[in-house]
Design a protein around this motif. Structure first.
Motif, PDB file in Angstrom:
ATOM      1  N   SER A   2       0.839  -1.183   0.000  1.00  0.00           N
ATOM      2  CA  SER A   2       0.000   0.000   0.000  1.00  0.00           C
ATOM      3  C   SER A   2       0.873   1.232   0.000  1.00  0.00           C
ATOM      4  O   SER A   2       2.068   1.171   0.249  1.00  0.00           O
ATOM      5  N   LEU A   4       0.925   3.466   2.132  1.00  0.00           N
ATOM      6  CA  LEU A   4       1.272   3.889   3.478  1.00  0.00           C
ATOM      7  C   LEU A   4       2.632   3.377   3.898  1.00  0.00           C
ATOM      8  O   LEU A   4       3.119   3.705   4.961  1.00  0.00           O
ATOM      9  N   HIS A 128      -6.639  -0.956  -0.599  1.00  0.00           N
ATOM     10  CA  HIS A 128      -5.554  -0.018  -0.850  1.00  0.00           C
ATOM     11  C   HIS A 128      -5.492   0.342  -2.334  1.00  0.00           C
ATOM     12  O   HIS A 128      -5.894  -0.438  -3.198  1.00  0.00           O
ATOM     13  N   GLN A 186      -5.489  -4.355   6.175  1.00  0.00           N
ATOM     14  CA  GLN A 186      -6.458  -3.305   5.844  1.00  0.00           C
ATOM     15  C   GLN A 186      -7.832  -3.796   6.279  1.00  0.00           C
ATOM     16  O   GLN A 186      -8.089  -5.000   6.317  1.00  0.00           O
ATOM     17  N   PRO A 214      -0.532  -2.167  10.408  1.00  0.00           N
ATOM     18  CA  PRO A 214      -0.594  -1.028  11.331  1.00  0.00           C
ATOM     19  C   PRO A 214      -0.679  -1.529  12.774  1.00  0.00           C
ATOM     20  O   PRO A 214      -1.417  -2.474  13.072  1.00  0.00           O
ATOM     21  N   SER A 304       3.181   2.410  11.579  1.00  0.00           N
ATOM     22  CA  SER A 304       2.458   3.327  12.441  1.00  0.00           C
ATOM     23  C   SER A 304       0.955   3.157  12.309  1.00  0.00           C
ATOM     24  O   SER A 304       0.445   2.698  11.273  1.00  0.00           O
ATOM     25  N   ARG A 306      -2.908   3.549  11.654  1.00  0.00           N
ATOM     26  CA  ARG A 306      -3.663   4.116  10.532  1.00  0.00           C
ATOM     27  C   ARG A 306      -5.150   4.041  10.839  1.00  0.00           C
ATOM     28  O   ARG A 306      -5.595   3.230  11.638  1.00  0.00           O
ATOM     29  N   GLU A 308      -7.492   3.065   8.687  1.00  0.00           N
ATOM     30  CA  GLU A 308      -7.970   1.785   8.160  1.00  0.00           C
ATOM     31  C   GLU A 308      -6.784   0.947   7.724  1.00  0.00           C
ATOM     32  O   GLU A 308      -6.797   0.385   6.664  1.00  0.00           O
TER      33      GLU A 308
END
Length: 308
Positions: A2, A4, A128, A186, A214, A304, A306, A308
């Protein structure tokens, strides 16, 4: 994968717990990945390669790879035919040319089966951007349904109730798939099991690469893999097929983030023992972002928190 993801390398601190410290999980090298594909996947090492590559698992099942030349994510997509409908898992990343490939495969399947039409369902391993960017190209396609991107959309469409604990059956017509809710990487993530070929389509939750989780969804991810492990004990799995390749054939060695080419790629296929290996690895605390737990075929990478 993703957008992120942080830029990380194998040099990130290895975070292992208990008996796993400093070593791969016991038995990690005991089972070789099954070989399902005759051709080498396009990997960016040739100066010219097509925008997509297709390999068939049988006459009704096709695996599509988007070229790393069009997007560094180079995702894999899955097209599965039944008698009554055809399911596409993921629509690709930005820069992809997925609809022409899908339209061609459907036209060829219809001709081979002396048919004139078949409804298409476009669903997603998760929501994503590198797995849904091609959705817009399918929204104006006749006889096509594009599944929504929220957990409630996915649960309602497939009938996963309660989400994510229930296992839904999705019948393509003479080909009944199992749909498993697997939030963690996710929130709307699913896996798809095909009993005909005994393959598990695992998205970004399990693949030969960096398994980003996450830290605020570690509990969800552990619960998803616990449910998956129970499912795997009761259903024969020949191979686990994810959505990317980020590992080399050298155990524990990945590519740089956003690598433009993937020389000496790990096979797409993972052995079913990878499920138990991932489950064991997730027992570690894993609460420090960007400190990866390195295994031969994948890296568990907390990131870190998130939304979602």
């Amino acid at each position: 994968m993703s957008r992120l993801k942080p830029s990380i390398r194998l040099g990130a601190a290895i975070f292992l717990a208990g008996c796993l410290v400093g070593t791969p999980l016991a038995g990690a090298q005991a089972e070789a990945p099954p070989a399902l594909f005759a051709e080498r996947w396009i990997d960016g090492t040739n100066g010219a390669e097509p925008a997509t590559q297709v390999q068939a698992l049988d006459a009704d099942t096709f695996v599509i790879r988007q070229s790393v030349k069009t997007n560094f994510e180079a995702p894999f997509l899955y097209l599965m035919f039944g008698r009554d409908k055809v399911l596409l898992i993921d629509s690709g990343a930005d820069g992809g040319q997925i609809r022409p490939t899908v339209d061609r495969l459907i036209a060829e399947w219809l001709a081979a089966n002396k048919r004139t039409s078949i409804p298409l369902v476009v669903a997603h391993s998760h929501s994503h951007g590198d797995h849904v960017a091609g959705d817009a190209a399918f929204r104006d396609r006749a006889d096509t349904t594009v599944v929504g991107l929220k957990p409630a959309d996915v649960a309602a469409f497939f009938g996963i109730s309660p989400w994510p604990d229930a296992i839904a059956q999705f019948d393509l017509g003479g080909r009944k798939l199992s749909i498993l809710g697997t939030p963690g990487h996710q929130a709307a993530a699913i896996m798809v099991y095909d009993p005909r070929l005994k393959i598990l389509l695992s998205g970004d939750t399990l693949y030969p690469g960096r398994l980003y989780i996450p830290v605020n969804f570690l509990g969800d991810n552990r619960a998803s893999i616990d449910r998956l492990a129970v499912f795997a004990r009761n259903h024969p799995i020949r191979a686990v097929l994810g959505a990317h390749i980020e590992m080399t054939r050298t155990p524990g060695e990945d590519y740089p983030h956003e690598a433009a080419a993937h020389p000496d790629e790990h096979p797409l296929e993972l052995p079913p023992s990878s499920i138990a290996e991932l489950r064991a690895g997730l027992r570690a605390k894993l609460d420090v972002p960007d400190q990866g737990q390195v295994h031969d075929r994948f890296i568990i990478m907390p990131v870190s928190a998130r939304a979602e």
